[in-house]
Design an enzyme around this catalytic site. Structure first.
Site, PDB file in Angstrom:
ATOM      1  N   HIS A  54       8.565  -3.912  -9.453  1.00 17.30           N
ATOM      2  CA  HIS A  54       9.555  -4.759  -8.743  1.00 17.30           C
ATOM      3  C   HIS A  54       9.255  -6.040  -8.026  1.00 17.30           C
ATOM      4  O   HIS A  54       9.938  -6.173  -7.140  1.00 17.30           O
ATOM      5  CB  HIS A  54      10.299  -3.655  -7.696  1.00 17.30           C
ATOM      6  CG  HIS A  54      10.900  -2.515  -8.322  1.00 17.30           C
ATOM      7  ND1 HIS A  54      12.044  -2.119  -8.870  1.00 17.30           N
ATOM      8  CD2 HIS A  54      10.510  -1.060  -8.421  1.00 17.30           C
ATOM      9  CE1 HIS A  54      12.328  -0.923  -9.371  1.00 17.30           C
ATOM     10  NE2 HIS A  54      11.207  -0.273  -9.052  1.00 17.30           N
ATOM     11  N   TYR A 344       4.488   4.366  -2.016  1.00 18.29           N
ATOM     12  CA  TYR A 344       5.136   3.242  -1.392  1.00 18.29           C
ATOM     13  C   TYR A 344       4.552   2.804  -0.237  1.00 18.29           C
ATOM     14  O   TYR A 344       4.292   1.658  -0.222  1.00 18.29           O
ATOM     15  CB  TYR A 344       6.575   3.460  -1.303  1.00 18.29           C
ATOM     16  CG  TYR A 344       7.362   3.481  -2.528  1.00 18.29           C
ATOM     17  CD1 TYR A 344       7.132   4.422  -3.620  1.00 18.29           C
ATOM     18  CD2 TYR A 344       8.456   2.531  -2.564  1.00 18.29           C
ATOM     19  CE1 TYR A 344       8.169   4.252  -4.714  1.00 18.29           C
ATOM     20  CE2 TYR A 344       9.175   2.481  -3.552  1.00 18.29           C
ATOM     21  CZ  TYR A 344       9.123   3.163  -4.779  1.00 18.29           C
ATOM     22  OH  TYR A 344       9.858   3.009  -5.823  1.00 18.29           O
TER      23      TYR A 344
END
Length: 473
Positions: A54, A344
């Site tokens: 991303h 994450y």
């Protein structure tokens, strides 16, 4: 030449026509000019590592407003009270390619939302497709690497991706989406976002439900064919970002209707697929026809109002994580979700440093004195039946990563439903897009792809084979 004055990062002033301090002729400028060293060292360090995935993105600010009462299924402060508004920031992104890549490329798109609630920040980390490629988190690095340029030449090599797909059949459901025109939905305003994973909403008495939330774009879908997307990428690599910011400047504020699907833990084992398997979607009534429909219940509306003033500070430094939850929300047993709870925050410590949550973009907007709102003590979570416990144990078994019949059923039903849902042209576009990709791989790999597609549907494999071989010839 008139003397000028400049200010170093320390705040001190330097004068002189060349914005350098006066020199001792016997020494080099680098020996004396601390400001020059400061400028160069700052330049060398001004970029931070890009996101592992991303990397390419755009963002904007908005608010979430509760439009429907859902107090019977949740105890989440942000969702309690029709009319309640919560500020948020949203980041849209491509997934596998680098920061400078074209936004119109065939790729899964991301939509991450950070809600600044009174209980702290609540992150929704979504994709524009309601499932994922894999359910075994140990495959994630290989899956990403297979979609990246060949490490030998740094050139895109479709053989790497098709090799991965043919060896991991659970990918087929999402691959069908990826190669349809869903894969070239380049307009951020018109794309929807899906949590994909199951979460738990817990009530004060300890009872809870499995939930899956998603955001349906009020602008409607905006698909492009592979050829159109390629042309857009050639003309304007930042087309989606430009479209988003220009719409905000015109006062055209994009919005999304937010809905939630709910499953009682006692009902989950009775469903003909495992809702903890992120390679499957929760059926909204489109397909498969013989699998229970799990309807969406409207929660509220998310509306974007303005773009950032400083992209690096406000958007690039954002740190999203599915582990960033609030009172009343818990992660499910989904193995992919459990892995993301670690991955994450770990990636953000590498990219932004260990104190990334103290950056302005990520700070909570709780009460100024640091106190938390009073919350009723939550009862211990109620333990479901042994049947539910046995069902959950499936995700920990050695067979979890092995192919099963639902890995073929879901993509098969998607293929069969496309003419009804989107039209014959949409289905044909999937064939064209696949053929263009498969035509770039060696003959032995092409045969492997055809055999794999035949596990979904013979007519799919035949149509892809025919068109691919025509391109090759």
């Amino acid at each position: 030449m008139a003397s000028e004055v400049s200010v170093a990062s320390s705040g001190s002033e330097h004068s002189g026509a060349q914005k350098c301090p006066f020199q001792d002729p016997g020494l080099s400028s680098m020996d004396q000019d601390s400001r020059l060293r400061d400028i160069l060292s700052r330049f060398n360090r001004e970029k931070i590592p890009e996101r592992a995935v991303h990397a390419r993105g755009a963002g904007a600010y908005g608010e979430f407003e509760v439009t429907h009462d859902v107090s019977d299924i949740c105890d989440i402060d942000m969702l309690l009270g029709v009319g309640k508004k919560t500020p948020c920031v949203v980041r849209f992104s491509t997934t596998t390619l680098e920061r400078g890549s074209a936004e119109s490329v065939r790729d899964v798109k991301g939509m991450a939302i950070k809600h600044f609630t009174q209980d702290g920040n609540w992150d929704w980390v979504c994709l524009n497709i309601p499932m994922f490629f894999i359910r075994d988190p140990s495959k994630f690095p290989d899956m990403v690497h297979a979609q990246r340029p060949d490490p030998t030449t740094n050139v895109a090599n479709p053989s790497r991706w098709w090799e991965f797909v043919c060896n991991n059949h659970e990918t087929l459901h999402m691959v069908m989406f990826q190669f349809s025109d869903f894969g070239t939905m380049f307009d951020y305003r018109s794309m929807s976002g899906y949590a994909a994973h199951a979460y738990k909403w817990v009530m004060p008495d300890g009872s809870w439900k499995y939930v899956h939330w998603f955001l349906a774009s009020d602008q409607g879908p905006n698909f492009e064919t592979g050829h159109q997307a390629k042309q857009i990428g050639a003309d304007d690599a930042e087309s989606a970002t430009r479209d988003l910011y220009q719409s905000l400047e015109r006062g055209e504020y994009p919005s999304w209707t937010v809905k939630v699907q709910v499953v009682d833990p006692e009902d989950a084992p009775k469903l003909p697929f495992n809702i903890l398997d992120v390679t499957k979607h929760w059926n909204l009534g489109n397909y498969p026809p013989d699998i229970d429909v799990i309807p969406g219940r409207t929660l509220g509306k998310l509306t974007l109002k303005k773009g950032p003033q400083d992209y690096f500070e406000e958007i690039e430094q954002l740190a999203f994580s599915p582990s960033r939850l609030v009172h009343g929300v818990e992660a499910s047993e989904d193995p992919m979700l459990q892995a993301r709870l670690f991955a994450y925050p770990d990636a953000q410590k590498h990219r932004l440093g260990p104190n990334n949550l103290d950056l302005p973009a990520n700070r909570t907007k709780k009460l100024a004195d640091g106190s938390r709102p009073e919350k009723a003590e939550m009862a211990p979570q109620k333990v479901p039946s042994q049947e539910h416990a046995d069902w959950v144990s499936q995700v920990k078994s050695s067979s979890w990563s092995e192919p099963n019949e639902t890995d073929y059923k879901f993509p098969r039903e998607f293929w069969k439903a496309l003419p009804r849902l989107r039209g014959e042209a949409f289905q044909n576009s999937l064939v064209v897009n696949m053929a263009k990709s498969v035509s770039q791989v060696p003959a032995d790999m092409r045969q492997k792809v055809y055999s794999t597609l035949a596990l979904i549907a013979d007519d799919l494999a035949d149509r892809v084979r025919t068109m691919t071989e025509e391109i090759v010839e």
